[in-house]
Design an enzyme around this catalytic site. Structure first.
Site: not given
Ligand SMILES: NC(=O)c1ccc[n+]([C@@H]2O[C@H](COP(=O)([O-])OP(=O)(O)OC[C@H]3O[C@@H](n4cnc5c(N)ncnc54)[C@H](O)[C@@H]3O)[C@@H](O)[C@H]2O)c1
Length: 254
Positions: A160, A164, A193
């Site tokens: 991961y 990133k 988040f």
């Molecule tokens: N939630 C956190 O704390 C957090 C922190 C840092 C970074 N992020 C990043 O934020 C972004 C959004 O994450 P989130 O927390 O909303 O998670 P989430 O799981 O709610 O949403 C991620 C979405 O990406 C979609 N997805 C995954 N693989 C896919 C693919 N191959 N093709 C198309 N869609 C795909 C999933 O179906 C899902 O709807 C991600 O890149 C995650 O790494 C999240």
């Protein structure tokens, strides 16, 4: 960029940060296409917020091209792309069973990095061919989603972190490359988040992140992320930069 009336793409738009961003963009007057891997989920999310839904696995290049075609046919050339599609990937580089399984490592890189780059380059090429807009002759804006783990890599997060970290590194590079065509590139590095992805984070890790935050000591709301996306859209002086959105937390080693 005034998002009112603009066509916009949000990957990972069926859930979490992507869904909140898409909702905020629709409220601001954008014509939004959600891209996500599951057809039923993406269509339901799109119906819920008044967007257009397209099922697309971001690692499937032909599917990405087809999705961009469908989005453009529905709304015109997208001037904004927000890449939120991503997966977690907890695994030690060398664990009890030996070195990391490279297929699992590669899968995380493939979705989080290659998927982001695929969307970014294909959408940017379309933006570059469109007419410039506004006082700065801007043609488009790409906002990628990194993570603060890119800076403070935690134990067991190698795949991961690598995915990133590459998004962080590409931000200035891509902004420089696209600048002559009036396309900006930014990234947001969120802390913790409240989304479905965070449900997999162990409670003790959540407690540590929340208690180590400077202020406020809470989960970020997806709406906080969406607010920053809208600010980046509005402010043309933001380019080639990664913005931490984390209440000042610095991650521990584990
Ligand atoms: N939630 C956190 O704390 C957090 C922190 C840092 C970074 N992020 C990043 O934020 C972004 C959004 O994450 P989130 O927390 O909303 O998670 P989430 O799981 O709610 O949403 C991620 C979405 O990406 C979609 N997805 C995954 N693989 C896919 C693919 N191959 N093709 C198309 N869609 C795909 C999933 O179906 C899902 O709807 C991600 O890149 C995650 O790494 C999240």
């Amino acid at each position: 960029m005034d998002v009112n009336g603009q066509a916009a793409l949000v990957t990972g738009g069926a859930s979490g940060l992507g869904l909140a961003t898409a909702r905020a963009l629709v409220c601001a007057g954008a014509r939004v296409t959600l891209l996500d891997r599951d057809a039923a989920l993406v269509n339901a999310a799109a119906d819920q917020i008044g967007a257009f839904g397209v099922s697309c696995d971001v690692t499937d290049e032909a599917a990405v091209v087809a999705a961009l075609e469908r989005a453009e046919a529905a709304h015109g050339v997208a001037r904004l792309l927000v890449n939120c599609a991503g997966i977690p990937g907890g695994m030690r580089l060398v664990g009890r069973d030996g070195p990391v399984d490279m297929a699992r490592f590669a899968q995380v890189i493939n979705v989080n990095l290659i998927g982001t780059v695929s969307l970014m380059t294909k959408a940017a090429a379309r933006m570059m061919a469109a007419e410039p807009q506004g006082p700065d002759d801007e043609r488009g804006l790409i906002i990628n989603t990194a993570s603060i783990t890119a800076y403070e890599g935690q134990i067991g997060q190698g795949a991961y972190v690598a995915s990133k970290g590459a998004i962080v590194a590409l931000t200035l590079q891509a902004a420089r490359e696209f600048a002559s065509k009036g396309v900006r590139v930014m990234a947001i590095a969120p802390g913790l988040f409240q989304t479905p992805m965070a449900q997999d984070v162990p409670p003790e890790v959540i407690d540590a992140i929340v208690s180590d935050a400077i202020f406020p000591r809470r989960f970020g709301n997806p709406e906080d992320f969406a607010d920053l996306v809208l600010s980046i859209c509005r402010n043309p002086m933001l380019n080639g930069e990664v913005i931490r959105l984390d209440a000042g937390v610095r991650l521990r080693a584990r």
